[in-house]
Write an enzyme that holds these catalytic residues in place. Structure first.
Site, PDB file in Angstrom:
ATOM      1  N   ALA B   8       1.181  -1.004   0.136  1.00 37.97           N
ATOM      2  CA  ALA B   8      -0.002  -0.125   0.426  1.00 37.97           C
ATOM      3  C   ALA B   8       1.041   1.651   0.117  1.00 37.97           C
ATOM      4  CB  ALA B   8      -1.346  -0.062   1.562  1.00 37.97           C
ATOM      5  N   ALA B  10       2.076   4.654  -2.783  1.00 37.17           N
ATOM      6  CA  ALA B  10       1.654   5.052  -3.672  1.00 37.17           C
ATOM      7  C   ALA B  10       0.335   5.099  -4.740  1.00 37.17           C
ATOM      8  CB  ALA B  10       2.596   6.362  -4.055  1.00 37.17           C
ATOM      9  N   GLY B  12       0.004   1.668  -5.363  1.00 36.75           N
ATOM     10  CA  GLY B  12      -0.653   0.665  -4.738  1.00 36.75           C
ATOM     11  C   GLY B  12      -2.549   0.746  -3.421  1.00 36.75           C
ATOM     12  N   LYS B 183      10.287   0.495 -19.552  1.00 38.53           N
ATOM     13  CA  LYS B 183      10.014   1.885 -18.220  1.00 38.53           C
ATOM     14  C   LYS B 183      11.492   1.586 -17.582  1.00 38.53           C
ATOM     15  CE  LYS B 183       6.611   2.890 -14.184  1.00 38.53           C
ATOM     16  NZ  LYS B 183       6.617   3.033 -12.923  1.00 38.53           N
ATOM     17  N   ASN B 187      13.915   4.879 -16.114  1.00 35.81           N
ATOM     18  CA  ASN B 187      13.768   4.320 -14.606  1.00 35.81           C
ATOM     19  C   ASN B 187      15.666   4.386 -14.567  1.00 35.81           C
ATOM     20  OD1 ASN B 187      10.949   5.238 -14.034  1.00 35.81           O
ATOM     21  ND2 ASN B 187      11.559   3.113 -13.287  1.00 35.81           N
TER      22      ASN B 187
END
Lengths: 299, 299
Positions: B8, B10, B12, B183, B187
């Site tokens: 949980a 940001a 999630g 990605k 990144n």
């Protein structure tokens, strides 16, 4: 001897103070430092404790012309400017000694003077600018001085004797170009990394991850030096760099000192020059190039 | 649908809040965030304004077992641990969706589950953990989800529909491995540089020197991806990376967010994995390796 020291930073001021015991020395520096010296003399603290009254000025026109030696201790990005200004006082018998970090100083000086007037030196003394008027001598070291063509000459003997008389442990070098490159290769690693991590030199070996990075950068810089015809072995460079880090573990590198003081950083004439040479010679310059980018990219 | 979101953070929490409108969602997270959600619900601010009462817990044993989808949104260094814990609740019909950054998550999950149970996704949504109980939605983006083998399946159609119904713009990907690598390559550049310079993403293009470094890193990472058999062109990667930087110029990268919060940094599964792959394939990894060293060398 009449000596003018152009660049009253940490090393210039320390050597100036030591040489002033037996010589007529003038220091050329920036206003706050010069004013403090005029007011209360130059204080050396740390390993050397010394208080000297020494002639200091901001202007090259305020020193006696035709000194025996003009010692350049400005940062490499100021070499051009300094030597242009000093043109007025460099006499027929003046020898210019570049005692600076970086790979491009002698070339810069040669644009204005015949090569015969130039000698060069490298020092591993450690010093720190504490405040205007006061320098901290943080590390003993050795100094080497030599003719650009490697010959043994009387003027080299003279200045080596002068330095030793002043307590600056100095020897004549048969290959000063190699010494300059040797120091630049070590600096190519220690200076940007300590600036990045805002740390004392010793932190680079306290941290095993950084120890590995130190080795990688030394390797790349050594190969660039090799491509330029300088005979260094990678193993020696690593050993030497680690020794320097250990012996100066409590010191702040000159680059990090500049960074902390909000001054311009001497990266172009160390890592930048390695990138330039390596690119020309077709060897890998990735790490040095990235260090230049990262240092210059700082907010 | 019954959905468990493991992680949980940001992203999630944001996706959990959005999906909870039409589904039965449980969030597994850390204590302060879970306690805040239990007390006052989950607040989404920024681009999306939403207050939801959502089931949140710290323990995987407190959620209904055999959900239709278990969405993994933990940091890559927690994937192993999360999937081990989740073993108890993964049922015969549960599909595990890895919606994470990094190149090693699917391999980690495969150690515990048959590949048929795993699907993967990549999102460019931007979100920030403001405080326990509150997430800031900082950037619109797109999400792609696909089977590892690239096939079109009903469960992909289902979850794509589910995401779109929740307002998360999502499409099915015919090559999710390439999307994950795509990605990661972006990144590999943005995350460590913004962490270093402690800056918003946009600073990387505001500063022309960093712009050049962005290009160099993109180039190296693209060549590593190419060596791994992924068909990216360097020009596309540069263009894409610069677009991401421009579109997220006011955002803080996930890596810099972790750094600021004093949390562990997700460098091993991005740049570290690129170094591992590139070394195995014999391509240059200098810049990625140096980024790993520099990030890990931080005090």
């Amino acid at each position: 001897m009449n000596i003018v020291i152009f660049g009253a930073g940490a090393i210039g001021s320390l050597f100036g103070a030591l040489l002033s015991k037996n010589n007529n020395v003038s220091l050329i520096g920036r206003k706050p430092h010069v004013n403090a010296i005029k007011k209360s003399g130059l204080k050396i603290r740390g390993i050397t404790k010394l208080d000297v009254a020494i002639h200091a000025t901001c202007s090259v026109n305020k020193v006696n012309s035709s000194p025996d030696f003009l010692i350049l201790t400005v940062k490499s990005y100021d070499t051009d400017n300094a030597i242009k200004q000093a043109g007025n006082i460099i006499g027929e018998n003046t020898t210019v000694l570049s005692l600076q970090n970086g790979l491009d100083n002698v070339d810069s000086i040669k644009k204005y003077l015949e090569p015969e007037k130039i000698i060069a030196g490298v020092t591993t003394y450690g010093a720190l600018f504490s405040e205007p008027g006061e320098i901290r001598h943080t590390g003993m070291g050795t100094t080497v001085i030599g003719e650009l063509n490697g010959k043994k000459t009387e003027r080299i003997d003279n200045i080596v004797r002068l330095f030793n008389q002043a307590g600056i442990k100095t020897t004549a070098s048969p290959d000063i170009t190699k010494d300059i490159w040797g120091k630049a290769v070590v600096n190519s690693c220690i200076n940007p990394l300590t600036t990045f991590f805002q740390c004392k030199n010793g932190y680079l070996l306290d941290n095993p991850i950084l120890g590995q990075l130190v080795e990688k950068i030394c390797q790349e810089s050594t190969y660039i030096a090799n491509a330029q015809g300088l005979d260094f072995s990678y193993e020696d460079v690593i050993k030497n760099t680690k020794n320097v880090i250990r012996n100066t573990s409590e010191n702040y590198s000159s680059m990090f000192q500049s960074y902390r003081m909000g001054k311009k950083i001497e990266i172009d004439s160390i890592n930048g020059k390695l990138v330039e040479v390596g690119t020309k010679k077709g060897v890998d310059v990735s790490l040095n190039e990235m260090l230049v980018y990262l240092i210059k990219g700082r907010k």
